[in-house]
Design a protein around this motif. Sequence first.
Motif, PDB file in Angstrom:
ATOM      1  N   ALA A 191      93.661   4.585 -42.026  1.00  0.00           N
ATOM      2  CA  ALA A 191      92.868   5.231 -41.458  1.00  0.00           C
ATOM      3  C   ALA A 191      93.392   4.155 -39.780  1.00  0.00           C
ATOM      4  O   ALA A 191      93.032   5.309 -38.976  1.00  0.00           O
TER       5      ALA A 191
ATOM      6  N   ARG B 283      95.375  11.852 -42.854  1.00  0.00           N
ATOM      7  CA  ARG B 283      94.714  10.723 -43.292  1.00  0.00           C
ATOM      8  C   ARG B 283      93.439  11.785 -43.519  1.00  0.00           C
ATOM      9  O   ARG B 283      93.209  10.158 -44.454  1.00  0.00           O
ATOM     10  N   ASP B 284      92.498  12.611 -42.785  1.00  0.00           N
ATOM     11  CA  ASP B 284      90.638  12.382 -43.458  1.00  0.00           C
ATOM     12  C   ASP B 284      91.832  13.481 -45.476  1.00  0.00           C
ATOM     13  O   ASP B 284      91.085  12.991 -45.623  1.00  0.00           O
ATOM     14  N   GLU B 285      92.466  14.444 -45.802  1.00  0.00           N
ATOM     15  CA  GLU B 285      92.878  14.458 -46.362  1.00  0.00           C
ATOM     16  C   GLU B 285      92.960  13.350 -47.437  1.00  0.00           C
ATOM     17  O   GLU B 285      92.119  13.119 -48.931  1.00  0.00           O
TER      18      GLU B 285
ATOM     19  N   LEU C 133      92.107  10.780 -47.441  1.00  0.00           N
ATOM     20  CA  LEU C 133      90.232   9.346 -47.015  1.00  0.00           C
ATOM     21  C   LEU C 133      89.744  10.569 -47.987  1.00  0.00           C
ATOM     22  O   LEU C 133      88.924   9.408 -49.526  1.00  0.00           O
ATOM     23  N   VAL C 134      89.774  11.848 -48.423  1.00  0.00           N
ATOM     24  CA  VAL C 134      89.122  12.633 -49.543  1.00  0.00           C
ATOM     25  C   VAL C 134      89.567  12.327 -51.096  1.00  0.00           C
ATOM     26  O   VAL C 134      88.251  12.046 -51.985  1.00  0.00           O
TER      27      VAL C 134
ATOM     28  N   PRO D 101      85.040   9.817 -43.943  1.00  0.00           N
ATOM     29  CA  PRO D 101      85.912  10.324 -43.245  1.00  0.00           C
ATOM     30  C   PRO D 101      85.951   9.734 -41.684  1.00  0.00           C
ATOM     31  O   PRO D 101      84.544   9.069 -41.964  1.00  0.00           O
ATOM     32  N   VAL D 102      86.756   9.719 -41.044  1.00  0.00           N
ATOM     33  CA  VAL D 102      86.134   9.123 -39.638  1.00  0.00           C
ATOM     34  C   VAL D 102      85.823   9.604 -38.509  1.00  0.00           C
ATOM     35  O   VAL D 102      85.479  10.639 -38.842  1.00  0.00           O
ATOM     36  N   THR D 103      85.078   9.004 -38.025  1.00  0.00           N
ATOM     37  CA  THR D 103      84.149   9.273 -36.953  1.00  0.00           C
ATOM     38  C   THR D 103      84.942   8.673 -35.814  1.00  0.00           C
ATOM     39  O   THR D 103      85.007   7.860 -35.347  1.00  0.00           O
TER      40      THR D 103
ATOM     41  N   ALA E  90      88.013  11.039 -34.967  1.00  0.00           N
ATOM     42  CA  ALA E  90      87.589  12.453 -35.906  1.00  0.00           C
ATOM     43  C   ALA E  90      87.789  13.843 -35.968  1.00  0.00           C
ATOM     44  O   ALA E  90      88.898  13.835 -34.319  1.00  0.00           O
TER      45      ALA E  90
ATOM     46  N   LEU F  43      89.184  22.961 -42.313  1.00  0.00           N
ATOM     47  CA  LEU F  43      88.358  21.981 -42.100  1.00  0.00           C
ATOM     48  C   LEU F  43      87.759  21.819 -41.374  1.00  0.00           C
ATOM     49  O   LEU F  43      86.339  22.138 -40.807  1.00  0.00           O
TER      50      LEU F  43
ATOM     51  N   GLY G 168      83.724  21.939 -40.953  1.00  0.00           N
ATOM     52  CA  GLY G 168      82.852  21.380 -40.575  1.00  0.00           C
ATOM     53  C   GLY G 168      82.215  21.280 -38.707  1.00  0.00           C
ATOM     54  O   GLY G 168      81.404  21.275 -38.388  1.00  0.00           O
TER      55      GLY G 168
END
Length: 609
Positions: free
Chosen positions: A209, A234-236, A238-239, A245-247, A251, A281, A285
């Motif tokens: 990340a 990256r987000d997938e 992390l899940v 998730p990244v902020t 993001a 997403l 979101g």
Amino acid sequence: MAASTDSSASSTDNTNAFAAPNTYTAGTYCYHRSWGYGRIREVSEATGHLSIDFKGKPGHSMAPDYAVQSLVLLPDSHIYAQKSEKAAALKEMAAKDPAALVTIVIHSLKAQATAENIQTALSPEVIPATEWKKWWEGAKRAMKKDGTYYIPTKKTEAFKVLSAPIQAGSDALAQFRAATGVEAQLLALGAVAKNWTEIADPAAAAEIATVVESTISKLPKSLLAKGIELALLRDELLVTAGQPPVTGPTALLNLVPTTPKGFAEILEKITGTRQIRFLTLIQAGRPDDWAALLLQILPFANGRMGDSVTTIFASVERHQEVVDALRRILRERAVTSDLLFWLCKNRDIVFASLFTPQLVMAILSVLEKDQFGDLKKGTKLYDLVHSDRELMATLLKGASSEDVRDITRAIILSPVFKELDKRSLLAIIIKLYPDMQELVVGDRMSSDDATLIVSWDSLQRRKAELEEVITKKIPENSKEIGIARSYGDLRENHEFKAAKEMQTVLMKRKAELESMIVRAQGTDFSGVETNLVNIGTIVDLVDIDKGDKLTYTILGAWDSDPAQGVISYLTALAQALIKLPVGEIVELQTEDGGKRKVRIEAIRNYKTK
């Protein structure tokens, strides 16, 4: 296959050092560079001559000194020896343990154990040719599951048997750490995600990340689409790793362009299934405005994006909103040729209500706009319209005779179609509606050389385009043909074929422009009388039933801006109004195929507006 057989033999056991004469014994298998594989039938005790059964050359006699220089002896374990001695056992192995059979071939062929050579070794004697593809896919799955095989990605690479299972997760993580540039990171991160169950390291997820955030923050705008794909992976990941998730600026949702056109341009560059995953997403979101955001990109969307947007709306049973949005942009002619191609090619039942005569008019409008702009943009749509005979029948199904007449006349007057293609389209219409034959014959006799009334601006644009085609594009194309020809072998020269295809397009366009300009009569629309609706007038209308006010500006053959109410005098709408006075009530066709009565309230001169 002789060449591959030759090379495969050169890497087998007992090779690179030809056998001494006293090692030749009856029953031994061998390989000869010209005659392939064979089996020594007999060795003469008196002379040392060999009698060898080659395929198609049984009992071939070979002198011992020649044999020393040209024969390679094969061990009993070699696949070609086993095919002769243990064919039934190999077939049973193929059915029960395909990976074990491939192992025998790999050990036999060594560095030459490519997919092609493996197929040559096993098919058709062990695996029938008709069953090869299915069997080979199963064998590769078995090898992947086992983990002790190197399975190449290139056809020219050899399969290998490894001493220990591949550590795919560790290798993928090392590949990501060594990757430089967004493309390399995308490839490596995909491998990491695929093997995450093996890695399962929260620290590695956090490291990835951080690296991705650094990469995205440094990307130029031209690579934003790649940055979004990287953020998506990256987000997938992390899940999957159970991390938040990244902020912040990198993001995923913060990377979405703010304008519909910018969003569409980025979305077009996002590859494969990632486009759908990205939109999913966004849907999750941005629950309040995702629908509006996705519908706003439709005027700029290509077919793949149209399909992705439809899929997202269908997932929540809101596909009717896509239908309504498409109907609006078709009415406004604010649609790309590629989206029209997708719509007409697939003919999804969801969009059945859009297949009306109005879609035909939208197609003609977009094709003409593309023809006068990008020379290649509308090619797919053009080919579909004139080659798919069922399409026109679908579009005109249930149409009124007035609608069919308007479309027929529009096709006759359109400069878009080649002559033969235009005749083909008109023939389809006549077959469906025989009453149109008289119109087609009459109009064609009078329209081929008819004068086109055009604005000076539009005439100047056509002349400028012709000048560019003659002085710039055709010479550039001629150079491209010359360069491509220098590459040689024109049969397989894709650059030459592409350049020649463009030459055809350019010469066709040149002829069309010359024909149109010759027929054109320029005007500035001054001095137009306003006692009747005419070319060069602004017409104010009022809907008798609803009271809605409408305004149309009727200009030359090449003037069209439906969003601003500017229409060509050749359109069905303009033809219905021309020569009518103030106060006249006329029935006009609406964009959705209905009818409405309007009254002419005022007629003004366009030149003095």
